[in-house]
Design an enzyme around this catalytic site. Sequence first.
Site, short mmCIF file in Angstrom:
data_model
loop_
_atom_site.label_atom_id
_atom_site.label_comp_id
_atom_site.label_asym_id
_atom_site.label_seq_id
_atom_site.Cartn_x
_atom_site.Cartn_y
_atom_site.Cartn_z
N ARG A 109 0.89 -1.17 0.00
CA ARG A 109 0.00 0.00 0.00
C ARG A 109 0.92 1.21 0.00
O ARG A 109 1.74 1.38 0.90
CB ARG A 109 -0.90 0.00 1.24
CG ARG A 109 -1.59 1.33 1.44
CD ARG A 109 -2.69 1.29 2.46
NE ARG A 109 -3.87 0.62 1.90
CZ ARG A 109 -5.08 0.69 2.44
NH1 ARG A 109 -5.28 1.41 3.53
NH2 ARG A 109 -6.09 0.05 1.89
N HIS A 136 -7.47 0.85 -6.36
CA HIS A 136 -7.66 -0.02 -5.19
C HIS A 136 -8.40 -1.28 -5.64
O HIS A 136 -9.55 -1.52 -5.28
CB HIS A 136 -8.45 0.74 -4.12
CG HIS A 136 -8.41 0.13 -2.75
ND1 HIS A 136 -7.66 -0.99 -2.44
CD2 HIS A 136 -9.04 0.48 -1.60
CE1 HIS A 136 -7.82 -1.28 -1.17
NE2 HIS A 136 -8.67 -0.42 -0.63
N GLN A 139 -10.24 -3.80 -3.18
CA GLN A 139 -11.53 -3.34 -2.67
C GLN A 139 -12.65 -3.68 -3.64
O GLN A 139 -13.73 -4.14 -3.25
CB GLN A 139 -11.48 -1.81 -2.45
CG GLN A 139 -12.78 -1.25 -1.91
CD GLN A 139 -13.09 -1.79 -0.53
OE1 GLN A 139 -12.27 -1.70 0.37
NE2 GLN A 139 -14.28 -2.35 -0.33
N ASP A 227 -17.37 7.23 -1.33
CA ASP A 227 -16.15 7.05 -0.53
C ASP A 227 -15.85 8.41 0.09
O ASP A 227 -16.47 9.43 -0.26
CB ASP A 227 -15.00 6.57 -1.44
CG ASP A 227 -13.72 6.24 -0.67
OD1 ASP A 227 -13.78 6.13 0.57
OD2 ASP A 227 -12.66 6.12 -1.32
N CYS A 266 -16.34 1.65 0.85
CA CYS A 266 -15.19 0.81 1.20
C CYS A 266 -14.79 0.93 2.66
O CYS A 266 -14.12 0.05 3.18
CB CYS A 266 -14.01 1.16 0.29
SG CYS A 266 -13.38 2.84 0.54
N ARG A 294 -13.47 -8.62 2.11
CA ARG A 294 -12.06 -8.41 1.77
C ARG A 294 -11.29 -9.71 2.01
O ARG A 294 -10.41 -10.07 1.23
CB ARG A 294 -11.47 -7.26 2.62
CG ARG A 294 -12.04 -5.89 2.34
CD ARG A 294 -11.68 -5.39 0.95
NE ARG A 294 -10.23 -5.29 0.78
CZ ARG A 294 -9.50 -4.25 1.15
NH1 ARG A 294 -10.06 -3.20 1.70
NH2 ARG A 294 -8.18 -4.24 0.95
N1 CP Z 1 -11.18 -0.14 2.63
C1 CP Z 1 -9.89 -0.21 3.00
O1 CP Z 1 -8.98 -0.44 2.19
O2 CP Z 1 -9.71 -0.06 4.34
P1 CP Z 1 -8.33 0.15 5.10
O3 CP Z 1 -7.80 1.50 4.69
O4 CP Z 1 -8.70 0.08 6.55
O5 CP Z 1 -7.37 -0.94 4.70
N1 NVA Z 2 -10.05 6.69 -1.11
C1 NVA Z 2 -9.65 6.26 0.20
C2 NVA Z 2 -9.79 4.78 0.33
C3 NVA Z 2 -9.43 4.23 1.68
C4 NVA Z 2 -9.58 2.75 1.77
C5 NVA Z 2 -8.22 6.68 0.45
O1 NVA Z 2 -7.38 6.53 -0.44
O2 NVA Z 2 -7.94 7.17 1.55
#
Ligand code: CP
Ligand code: NVA
Length: 310
Positions: A109, A136, A139, A227, A266, A294
């Site tokens: 990530r 992502h 997700q 989101d 998400c 997930r």
């Molecule tokens: N939805 C998601 O990716 O959550 P986290 O940021 O908690 O991993």
């Molecule tokens: N769009 C959000 C998703 C988090 C899972 C971010 O990037 O913070």
Amino acid sequence: MPLHHFLDLKDIEPAALHRMVTDAVSRKTGRLDLPKGAPDSDRPLAGHVLAMIFEKSSTRTRVSFDIAMRQLGGAAIVLDASTTQLGRGESIADTARVLSRMADAIMIRTDDHAKLLELAHHATVPVINGLTDLSHPCQIMADLLTLHEQGKPLAGLQVAWFGDCNNVLHSLVEAAGLFRFDLRIATPAGYRPDAATVSAAQAAGAHISVTADPLAAARDADVLVTDTWVSMGQAHQEEKLALLAPFQVNEALFAVAQPDAVFLHCLPAHVGEEVSAEVFESPRSLVFDEAENRIHAQKSVLLWCQGLLG
Ligand code: CP
Ligand code: NVA
């Protein structure tokens, strides 16, 4: 056999993505009575290790990949980038080569999508995108599983996205062509999804429309998705939040959607901003199914990466 990296949905054969969703359903239903940490009976990844690099915060991604590996019979190691040599300037290339000697797959990530691609370029084991500023995909695999569980075919579904144009939306755009659902994107003028991502999906046959009218996007929709308005790494801008306010998912939007329309997010959510409390807490909200899924969706991703799903 070429490495099965899971970087973006558009890079993966639709048939393989469909197999992942189907496999996730059968693994999920096959272990309903087991404690969450207990392995699946076949333990297909026994002896395998997943290394996870986090350059941004996470609850769901971190826990779900760890539990997924345990259920598949393997193990996961979490690397917080700030306490590794990567955080002190060791190159992505060297990190990729070192972790490839120690682990069977790497999940990352990070912020810049180019870092993910560079890691995959230098790794000799599969690399999984656990979120970048651009996309992502894990997700969206969980979201597709969640919609599949509702019993309606994904093909032909009317999906509507409201608010910011971010990483989650970009993976949803890619999925639209691959899974043949229609996607309406309601966003203020000036906030548009990544043009290259949309045109590539349209070229692949996706039906995608962009509007500044949230009611038009919600009309007769089967699925309403949103989101956060401020993604990780973005500045909190009052001006942006004011522009996004009319795009909150609330009862007014559900009033014009299909009677059995469902809500996806998400998480983490900012209830009262991108979604009203009424919608978030309603029976049509599938957000905690998405979170659980997930685990199940990523188990199939991990198996595909190891060449065990065809
Ligand atoms: N939805 C998601 O990716 O959550 P986290 O940021 O908690 O991993
Ligand atoms: N769009 C959000 C998703 C988090 C899972 C971010 O990037 O913070």
